[in-house]
Design a protein around this motif. Structure first.
Motif, PDB file in Angstrom:
ATOM      1  N   PRO A  21      35.056 -42.904 -63.676  1.00 19.88           N
ATOM      2  CA  PRO A  21      36.387 -42.608 -63.124  1.00 19.88           C
ATOM      3  C   PRO A  21      36.757 -43.455 -61.920  1.00 19.88           C
ATOM      4  N   GLU A  22      35.771 -43.858 -61.117  1.00 21.11           N
ATOM      5  CA  GLU A  22      36.083 -44.638 -59.921  1.00 21.11           C
ATOM      6  C   GLU A  22      36.600 -46.034 -60.276  1.00 21.11           C
ATOM      7  N   LYS A  23      36.377 -46.476 -61.522  1.00 20.45           N
ATOM      8  CA  LYS A  23      36.860 -47.775 -62.001  1.00 20.45           C
ATOM      9  C   LYS A  23      37.807 -47.607 -63.186  1.00 20.45           C
ATOM     10  N   LYS A  24      38.428 -46.428 -63.277  1.00 21.51           N
ATOM     11  CA  LYS A  24      39.354 -46.136 -64.378  1.00 21.51           C
ATOM     12  C   LYS A  24      38.715 -46.397 -65.744  1.00 21.51           C
ATOM     13  N   ASN A  25      37.419 -46.057 -65.827  1.00 19.74           N
ATOM     14  CA  ASN A  25      36.653 -46.190 -67.072  1.00 19.74           C
ATOM     15  C   ASN A  25      36.619 -47.620 -67.605  1.00 19.74           C
ATOM     16  N   ALA A  26      36.719 -48.602 -66.697  1.00 21.40           N
ATOM     17  CA  ALA A  26      36.619 -50.004 -67.117  1.00 21.40           C
ATOM     18  C   ALA A  26      35.260 -50.242 -67.763  1.00 21.40           C
ATOM     19  N   LEU A  27      35.261 -51.036 -68.824  1.00 19.67           N
ATOM     20  CA  LEU A  27      34.071 -51.204 -69.658  1.00 19.67           C
ATOM     21  C   LEU A  27      33.204 -52.370 -69.185  1.00 19.67           C
ATOM     22  N   THR A  28      31.923 -52.104 -69.033  1.00 17.97           N
ATOM     23  CA  THR A  28      30.945 -53.121 -68.670  1.00 17.97           C
ATOM     24  C   THR A  28      30.157 -53.541 -69.908  1.00 17.97           C
ATOM     25  N   ARG A  29      29.375 -54.595 -69.762  1.00 17.83           N
ATOM     26  CA  ARG A  29      28.519 -55.033 -70.866  1.00 17.83           C
ATOM     27  C   ARG A  29      27.569 -53.920 -71.292  1.00 17.83           C
ATOM     28  N   ALA A  30      27.025 -53.201 -70.313  1.00 15.97           N
ATOM     29  CA  ALA A  30      26.099 -52.106 -70.626  1.00 15.97           C
ATOM     30  C   ALA A  30      26.799 -51.014 -71.423  1.00 15.97           C
TER      31      ALA A  30
END
Length: 249
Positions: A21-30
């Motif tokens: 939530p702190e990154k608006k559910n931005a997607l990482t490689r992991a």
């Protein structure tokens, strides 16, 4: 550390909940790797009848985490992003999505590969690839013109104009628009649980037949888009646009 992808099992339903939530559910490689593994697991598990992908009640996903993305940009199709794309493309179980708030970039294009999509009326779908110096991905350059016609697809893919949840349902991108994120998630869950009582093999064959006519062309388009996307990431346009995005945020 908080798990950024929560896996929740309820009878025959596997829910994949984006939880950053702190990154608006931005997607990482992991997160892409975890999503791919979870979809493959669900596909192989005879006890799972359907998969639900969701975020929070007020945010689906802001798309790629740009900083994480640029630290190790995909150089070819052998990377977590495309692993996720192919896992979703190949999943034989019904995949349902519940969307509230922002659904940016791949947050919108992944919906094109889900079977049923429930959105809040005020959800905001956006594909701002061109403004970031990039190009469409995940088969969107094929699916959206076919689904919407060239003119409406150009609004989304060339101009990067946003689309409300209500518009998405009216245009056929979403199954239904509901009054709130909570209502969208509740409806998606209820529908997903219905697959538990339906004949699993009949569901699988029906989905296979629905997807079959465009399957090979779609896979080829996803690969072509992916190759061009990786080239664009190294272009001066994209470097400038993505650097500007990071500086603003």
């Amino acid at each position: 550390m908080t798990d950024t992808l929560l896996l929740e099992r309820e009878r025959g339903l596997l829910t994949l909940r984006l939880n950053r939530p702190e990154k608006k559910n931005a997607l990482t490689r992991a997160m892409y790797s975890q999503l791919a593994q979870a979809l493959a697991m669900a596909d192989a598990d005879p006890q799972i009848s359907a998969v639900l992908i969701c975020g929070s009640h007020d945010c689906f996903t802001a798309g790629n985490d740009i900083v994480d993305f640029l630290e190790q940009p995909p150089a070819d199709l052998d990377n977590p992003v495309f692993e996720f794309m192919l896992s979703l493309l190949d999943c034989r179980k019904p995949v349902i999505a519940a969307v509230a708030g922002p659904a940016v970039g791949i947050g919108t294009t992944l919906l094109l590969h889900c079977d049923l999509i429930y959105v809040s009326r005020d959800a905001r779908l956006r594909t701002p690839f061109v403004s970031l110096g990039l190009c469409p991905e995940f088969g969107s350059s094929l699916i959206l013109p076919r689904l919407l016609g060239q003119a409406r697809a150009a609004q989304l893919l060339l101009l990067g104009e946003g689309l409300s949840g209500e518009q998405a349902a009216a245009w056929g991108i979403a199954t239904e628009a509901l009054d709130s994120g909570e209502a969208a998630l509740a409806k998606a869950r209820d529908v997903a649980l219905r697959f538990e009582s339906l004949p699993a093999e009949a569901v699988r064959i029906s989905k296979q037949l629905m997807k079959a006519p465009d399957r090979e062309q779609l896979r080829a388009v996803i690969e072509e888009e992916g190759w061009l996307f990786t080239q664009r990431l190294r272009s001066p346009e994209a470097v400038a646009a993505l650097s500007g995005f990071i500086n603003r945020h």
